[in-house]
Enzyme design. Structure first.
Site, short mmCIF file in Angstrom:
data_model
loop_
_atom_site.label_atom_id
_atom_site.label_comp_id
_atom_site.label_asym_id
_atom_site.label_seq_id
_atom_site.Cartn_x
_atom_site.Cartn_y
_atom_site.Cartn_z
N ASP A 112 0.85 -1.19 0.00
CA ASP A 112 0.00 0.00 0.00
C ASP A 112 0.89 1.23 0.00
O ASP A 112 2.00 1.20 0.52
CB ASP A 112 -0.91 0.01 1.22
CG ASP A 112 -2.02 -1.03 1.14
OD1 ASP A 112 -2.47 -1.34 0.03
OD2 ASP A 112 -2.43 -1.52 2.21
N ASP A 128 -6.93 -0.96 -4.76
CA ASP A 128 -8.04 -0.56 -3.89
C ASP A 128 -8.90 0.53 -4.54
O ASP A 128 -10.13 0.53 -4.41
CB ASP A 128 -7.53 -0.07 -2.55
CG ASP A 128 -6.75 -1.13 -1.79
OD1 ASP A 128 -7.01 -2.33 -2.00
OD2 ASP A 128 -5.87 -0.75 -0.99
#
Length: 136
Positions: A112, A128
């Site tokens: 991430d 995402d």
């Protein structure tokens, strides 16, 4: 085409972060608004079920089956139906799901990198974003 583009964009962003940053490194892109922060997420959204191998195994199987089903649906029905918005949304969901699935299978965690600084929120990635916009 949407699937290939979004999956590639996700993987390129993750490789760029891994090659240029150490885990935990962060720099503001827009001060007080957004930063690039390298995080390894061993759980699912918001790091839920962090380091839970049984649950993550179930998540991985479900992600693979659902994404494969979406891709089969797109290929089979696209020839008979012109709803581009439906196929684009489904392609974003599949690309996001497979992008994170590929990380979990290859690395054991998801990379991430996008951190909003103006609100307390999870660090997230391109996959995402695809999942979220595809669902919308």
């Amino acid at each position: 085409m949407v699937f290939v583009f979004w999956f590639a964009l996700d993987q390129i962003a993750k490789v760029a972060v891994c090659n240029s940053m150490e885990v935990g490194d962060s720099f503001a892109v827009i001060p007080h608004i957004a930063a690039i922060t390298y995080v390894r997420n061993t759980g699912v959204s918001f790091s839920l079920f962090d380091n839970s191998p049984v649950f993550m195994g179930i998540v991985n199987v479900l992600a693979a089956v659902i994404c494969a089903g979406i891709l089969v649906y797109i290929v089979i029905s696209k020839r008979t139906n012109g709803r581009w918005y439906l196929y684009s949304g489904l392609a974003l969901i599949a690309a996001g799901g497979i992008g994170n699935f590929a990380d979990r299978m290859r690395l054991g965690y998801v990379i991430d990198m996008f951190e909003p600084l103006f609100v307390r929120f999870a660090v997230f990635n391109v996959a995402d974003i695809g999942l979220t916009f595809g669902a919308i």
